[in-house]
Enzyme design. Structure first.
Site, PDB file in Angstrom:
ATOM      1  N   GLY A   1     -12.471   7.835  -5.161  1.00 43.58           N
ATOM      2  CA  GLY A   1     -11.816   6.883  -4.282  1.00 43.58           C
ATOM      3  C   GLY A   1     -10.317   7.130  -4.300  1.00 43.58           C
ATOM      4  O   GLY A   1      -9.772   7.656  -5.279  1.00 43.58           O
ATOM      5  N   CYS A   2      -9.642   6.753  -3.226  1.00 42.32           N
ATOM      6  CA  CYS A   2      -8.208   7.019  -3.162  1.00 42.32           C
ATOM      7  C   CYS A   2      -7.438   6.183  -4.178  1.00 42.32           C
ATOM      8  O   CYS A   2      -6.547   6.705  -4.869  1.00 42.32           O
ATOM      9  CB  CYS A   2      -7.674   6.784  -1.750  1.00 42.32           C
ATOM     10  SG  CYS A   2      -7.936   5.123  -1.103  1.00 42.32           S
ATOM     11  N   TRP A   3      -7.757   4.894  -4.321  1.00 43.21           N
ATOM     12  CA  TRP A   3      -6.987   4.032  -5.217  1.00 43.21           C
ATOM     13  C   TRP A   3      -7.105   4.411  -6.693  1.00 43.21           C
ATOM     14  O   TRP A   3      -6.101   4.421  -7.403  1.00 43.21           O
ATOM     15  CB  TRP A   3      -7.377   2.566  -5.012  1.00 43.21           C
ATOM     16  CG  TRP A   3      -6.681   1.934  -3.852  1.00 43.21           C
ATOM     17  CD1 TRP A   3      -7.234   1.530  -2.666  1.00 43.21           C
ATOM     18  CD2 TRP A   3      -5.288   1.644  -3.731  1.00 43.21           C
ATOM     19  NE1 TRP A   3      -6.282   1.008  -1.830  1.00 43.21           N
ATOM     20  CE2 TRP A   3      -5.061   1.062  -2.464  1.00 43.21           C
ATOM     21  CE3 TRP A   3      -4.193   1.825  -4.578  1.00 43.21           C
ATOM     22  CZ2 TRP A   3      -3.811   0.660  -2.012  1.00 43.21           C
ATOM     23  CZ3 TRP A   3      -2.939   1.416  -4.140  1.00 43.21           C
ATOM     24  CH2 TRP A   3      -2.757   0.844  -2.879  1.00 43.21           C
TER      25      TRP A   3
ATOM     26  N   GLN B   1      -7.659   7.296  -8.112  1.00 42.58           N
ATOM     27  CA  GLN B   1      -7.333   8.667  -8.495  1.00 42.58           C
ATOM     28  C   GLN B   1      -5.941   8.794  -9.124  1.00 42.58           C
ATOM     29  O   GLN B   1      -5.767   9.475 -10.135  1.00 42.58           O
ATOM     30  CB  GLN B   1      -7.451   9.583  -7.275  1.00 42.58           C
ATOM     31  CG  GLN B   1      -7.836  10.999  -7.657  1.00 42.58           C
ATOM     32  CD  GLN B   1      -8.226  11.832  -6.454  1.00 42.58           C
ATOM     33  OE1 GLN B   1      -8.142  11.396  -5.317  1.00 42.58           O
ATOM     34  NE2 GLN B   1      -8.660  13.037  -6.695  1.00 42.58           N
TER      35      GLN B   1
ATOM     36  N   TYR C   1       0.364  10.689  -3.163  1.00 44.71           N
ATOM     37  CA  TYR C   1      -0.620  11.588  -2.560  1.00 44.71           C
ATOM     38  C   TYR C   1      -1.086  10.998  -1.237  1.00 44.71           C
ATOM     39  O   TYR C   1      -0.705   9.873  -0.877  1.00 44.71           O
ATOM     40  CB  TYR C   1      -1.814  11.837  -3.496  1.00 44.71           C
ATOM     41  CG  TYR C   1      -2.455  10.604  -4.094  1.00 44.71           C
ATOM     42  CD1 TYR C   1      -3.719  10.181  -3.713  1.00 44.71           C
ATOM     43  CD2 TYR C   1      -1.804   9.875  -5.090  1.00 44.71           C
ATOM     44  CE1 TYR C   1      -4.326   9.069  -4.282  1.00 44.71           C
ATOM     45  CE2 TYR C   1      -2.397   8.755  -5.668  1.00 44.71           C
ATOM     46  CZ  TYR C   1      -3.651   8.363  -5.264  1.00 44.71           C
ATOM     47  OH  TYR C   1      -4.245   7.258  -5.841  1.00 44.71           O
TER      48      TYR C   1
END
Length: 308
Positions: A115-117, A119, A287
């Protein structure tokens, strides 16, 4: 014969980004369900079973259904949903997470895309716990801001429709039941649930995550230089990675820190800021929520799995 890749959910935000990243590549074949068969489950099953790699860009339940439709031992899966992030038998698709993680992804039949959050926090916290500078029961908190594309089609349409009237900073997840908490806890090596406080900004993509540390609560207080060295040493030992660590400097601000600075790339940059006299530190990651946090990571994992 070229490897065959099928993107199940290719018309969603992540799927479209993956198609864009694969456009023009001549080392693989991208399969696509004909428009007239797009809602036909038999067609999905046919293409899933014809692929060497199936990349699932679907809601959780639909992703589980797609996995159930695979009736052979050859099709390998990258799931971009939350469904299998902490599931047994699935490799976690953050190749830079540990020195052996890229090899684990390369050998896996099933890979759960990060998941983006989580990472960014995983990237900075895990090396510190592995190095013994933070205890596993440390009460981690994290906050940050992400582009609205991370909220799916409904949020994208809402923000685009409102234009300049859309919120510049919109905190959410205020019941602290964020779906990424189990993932962050597991792969950051935490023994207690972290407190996540995400926010959406009025920009399409890109993100910054921040982990503040009150180090005075520890029995042994590490310096900022020690924190930085542990994180830098971790990523220095990762071959062919896309994560870099900024130099450790004392500064009031870094003008080039911008949530959109790595948009459309698979890069991530980590920063450590500290005040040793106050025993406080800040761990920051920059990112692209659709790059390293979604489609970029999926393509990186695909290349590892296919040996490309």
């Amino acid at each position: 014969m070229k490897p065959k890749v099928f993107i199940d959910g290719e018309h969603g935000t992540t799927g479209l980004q993956i198609r864009t990243r694969l456009a023009g590549r001549d080392d693989l074949t991208v399969l696509s369900v004909p428009v007239e068969r797009r809602k036909d489950q038999a067609a999905r099953a046919e293409f899933l079973n014809a692929a060497d790699i199936a990349i699932l860009c679907l809601p959780d339940d639909a992703a589980r259904e797609s996995v159930s439709l695979i009736a052979n031992d050859q099709t390998r899966v990258i799931d971009a949903s939350t469904a299998h992030r902490v599931a047994e038998g699935w490799a976690y698709g953050f190749p830079e997470m540990d020195r052996k993680q890229a090899a684990a992804v390369s050998a896996a039949k099933r890979v759960a895309n990060p998941g983006c959050w989580p990472q960014g926090p995983i990237a900075v916290v895990r090396p510190l716990i592995s190095a013994g500078l933070l205890p596993a029961d440390y009460p981690i908190t994290m906050n940050g801001i992400s582009g609205y594309s991370g909220g799916g089609r409904a949020m994208v349409e809402d923000y685009v429709g409102k234009g300049e009237d859309a919120p510049e900073f919109l905190p959410y997840g205020l019941t602290f039941q964020h779906k990424h908490v189990p993932e962050l806890k597991t792969y950051a090596k935490l023994q207690r649930d972290p407190l996540m406080q995400p926010a959406v900004g009025n920009f399409a993509q890109g993100m910054i995550t921040v982990v503040p540390l009150q180090l005075a609560t520890l029995e042994r207080v590490p310096t900022g230089a020690e924190l930085h060295a542990a994180i830098a040493d971790h990523y220095a030992g990762i071959e062919n990675g896309f994560v870099e660590v900024a130099p450790f400097v004392a500064t009031e601000r870094v003008p080039d820190i911008n949530p959109e600075q790595y948009n459309d790339t698979n890069r991530m940059k980590l920063y450590v800021f500290a005040n040793d006299k106050r025993a406080q530190a800040l761990l920051l990651a920059v990112y692209d929520n659709l790059g390293k946090g979604a489609s970029g990571a999926a393509v990186q994992n695909m290349d590892l799995m296919l040996g490309l």
